[in-house]
Motif scaffolding. Structure first.
Motif, short mmCIF file in Angstrom:
data_model
loop_
_atom_site.label_atom_id
_atom_site.label_comp_id
_atom_site.label_asym_id
_atom_site.label_seq_id
_atom_site.Cartn_x
_atom_site.Cartn_y
_atom_site.Cartn_z
N HIS A 50 0.84 -1.20 0.00
CA HIS A 50 0.00 0.00 0.00
C HIS A 50 0.88 1.26 0.00
CE1 HIS A 50 -3.01 2.94 1.26
NE2 HIS A 50 -3.92 2.05 0.88
N PRO A 51 0.54 2.29 -0.78
CA PRO A 51 1.36 3.51 -0.80
C PRO A 51 1.59 4.11 0.58
CG PRO A 51 -0.26 3.58 -2.56
CD PRO A 51 -0.58 2.37 -1.73
N CYS A 80 -2.01 10.81 -1.57
CA CYS A 80 -1.37 9.66 -2.21
C CYS A 80 -0.71 10.07 -3.53
CB CYS A 80 -2.41 8.57 -2.46
SG CYS A 80 -1.70 7.12 -3.27
N PHE A 107 -7.16 7.95 1.61
CA PHE A 107 -5.77 8.41 1.49
C PHE A 107 -5.56 9.24 0.22
CE2 PHE A 107 -1.09 7.28 0.88
CZ PHE A 107 -0.65 8.13 1.89
N HIS A 108 -6.58 9.38 -0.63
CA HIS A 108 -6.32 9.95 -1.96
C HIS A 108 -5.78 11.40 -1.95
CE1 HIS A 108 -10.49 11.82 -2.24
NE2 HIS A 108 -9.76 12.74 -2.82
N PRO A 110 -11.65 1.62 -2.21
CA PRO A 110 -11.03 0.31 -2.51
C PRO A 110 -11.32 -0.70 -1.40
CG PRO A 110 -9.37 1.87 -1.75
CD PRO A 110 -10.67 2.63 -1.82
N LEU A 157 -0.02 8.20 -5.96
CA LEU A 157 -0.51 7.37 -7.07
C LEU A 157 -2.00 7.57 -7.33
CD1 LEU A 157 1.22 3.95 -6.17
CD2 LEU A 157 2.09 5.80 -7.58
N ALA A 158 -2.62 8.55 -6.68
CA ALA A 158 -4.09 8.68 -6.76
C ALA A 158 -4.57 8.95 -8.18
CB ALA A 158 -4.54 9.81 -5.84
N CYS A 187 -11.20 6.64 -1.65
CA CYS A 187 -10.10 6.19 -0.79
C CYS A 187 -9.74 7.32 0.17
CB CYS A 187 -8.89 5.81 -1.64
SG CYS A 187 -7.45 5.40 -0.65
N CYS A 244 -6.21 -1.11 -2.04
CA CYS A 244 -5.70 -0.08 -2.96
C CYS A 244 -5.90 -0.57 -4.40
CB CYS A 244 -4.21 0.15 -2.69
SG CYS A 244 -3.43 1.24 -3.90
N PHE A 245 -6.33 0.35 -5.29
CA PHE A 245 -6.55 -0.03 -6.70
C PHE A 245 -5.23 -0.27 -7.43
CE2 PHE A 245 -10.33 2.80 -5.92
CZ PHE A 245 -11.24 1.75 -5.80
N GLU A 246 -4.18 0.39 -6.96
CA GLU A 246 -2.93 0.36 -7.73
C GLU A 246 -1.94 -0.69 -7.21
OE1 GLU A 246 -2.55 2.36 -10.44
OE2 GLU A 246 -4.61 2.98 -10.03
N CYS A 281 -9.83 6.71 -7.57
CA CYS A 281 -9.57 6.74 -6.12
C CYS A 281 -10.40 7.82 -5.44
CB CYS A 281 -8.10 7.02 -5.84
SG CYS A 281 -6.96 5.94 -6.69
S1 SF4 Z 1 -6.59 3.50 -3.85
FE1 SF4 Z 1 -5.66 5.19 -4.98
S2 SF4 Z 1 -5.50 6.88 -3.51
FE2 SF4 Z 1 -5.88 5.00 -2.35
S3 SF4 Z 1 -3.86 4.31 -1.80
FE3 SF4 Z 1 -4.38 3.26 -3.68
S4 SF4 Z 1 -3.56 4.55 -5.34
FE4 SF4 Z 1 -3.56 5.76 -3.46
#
Ligand code: SF4
Length: 224
Positions: free
Chosen positions: A153-154, A196, A192-193, A208, A198-199, A190, A221-223, A203
């Motif tokens: 997770h980021p 984040c 955390f977006h 997620p 990577l958002a 999310c 997390c999607f990524e 997100c």
């Molecule tokens: S779902 Fe998106 S915003 Fe949330 S942690 Fe993963 S990449 Fe980051």
């Protein structure tokens, strides 16, 4: 339950004998005539001299008070201990002693400890399984190696990036940008977006759900 502040969590008007012995007495786990021996045994188990049982909490150091708190928790023969920031209020050398007591008790009494902490080094030292939370949601869950060797997770990665290492001569601290949003009005999608790196648009709109990326290793997390 073992609390963060060992002083605030012990009744200043009770002697250690009563602090440790009260609950098992009320629950009928020990009789009055055997209470002294029972308390002595618990104090020895947490590394305290049994003759201290007539003292009050203010007559102990912080580390000793936390040992009294541990003895009180053990007095009712728990199978699960909840340790809420239980070493955060102690000096580092005393923290190490208390952590060693936790690990010894966990192994000898076959206890499960739910250890809540902001100190990632302590978490790494004491845990078998680790859950990372952000703004009230669980974002990653895995075995110690999953989290510390292959974080997915980021947020977990940024947390671990901030831990100084003795092997690194020069260390550039990469802090997480932005402010922590209010848990009363968390961001949509999310949580955390806003912080984040990577958002994506998804997100910002969709929450997620945790999914398993390897046996026992869950990430929300999607990524990842
Ligand atoms: S779902 Fe998106 S915003 Fe949330 S942690 Fe993963 S990449 Fe980051």
């Amino acid at each position: 339950m073992i609390f963060q502040d060992p002083f605030a969590s012990l009744n200043p008007r009770m002697r250690v004998r009563d602090i440790v012995g009260h609950a098992p007495l009320v629950h009928g786990m020990v009789s009055k005539d055997k209470l002294d021996d029972f308390v002595d045994e618990l104090l020895v188990r947490v590394g305290l001299d049994p003759s201290y049982k007539r003292r009050y909490p203010h007559q102990f150091s912080g580390g000793q008070r936390q040992r009294v708190g541990i003895a009180r928790a053990l007095a009712v023969s728990p199978s699960v201990l909840v340790c809420d920031e239980s070493v955060a209020a102690l000096d580092v050398s005393i923290q190490a002693q208390i952590l060693n007591i936790f690990m010894e008790l966990r192994d000898t009494l076959d206890l499960t400890c739910l250890f809540i902490s902001h100190d990632i080094g302590v978490v790494r030292h004491i845990s078998h399984r680790v859950a990372i939370m952000y703004l009230g949601r669980l974002v990653e869950l895995g075995n110690n190696d999953d989290i510390f060797e292959t974080p997915a997770h980021p947020y977990t990665r940024l947390l671990l990036d901030g831990v100084p290492r003795l092997s690194q001569r020069h260390f550039a601290f990469h802090h997480i940008t932005g402010e922590i949003p209010s848990p009363l009005a968390p961001p949509p999608g999310c949580h955390f977006h806003p912080r984040c790196p990577l958002a994506t648009e998804r997100c910002r709109q969709e929450r997620p759900q945790p999914r398993e990326i390897s046996p026992g290793h869950m990430v929300a997390c999607f990524e990842a």
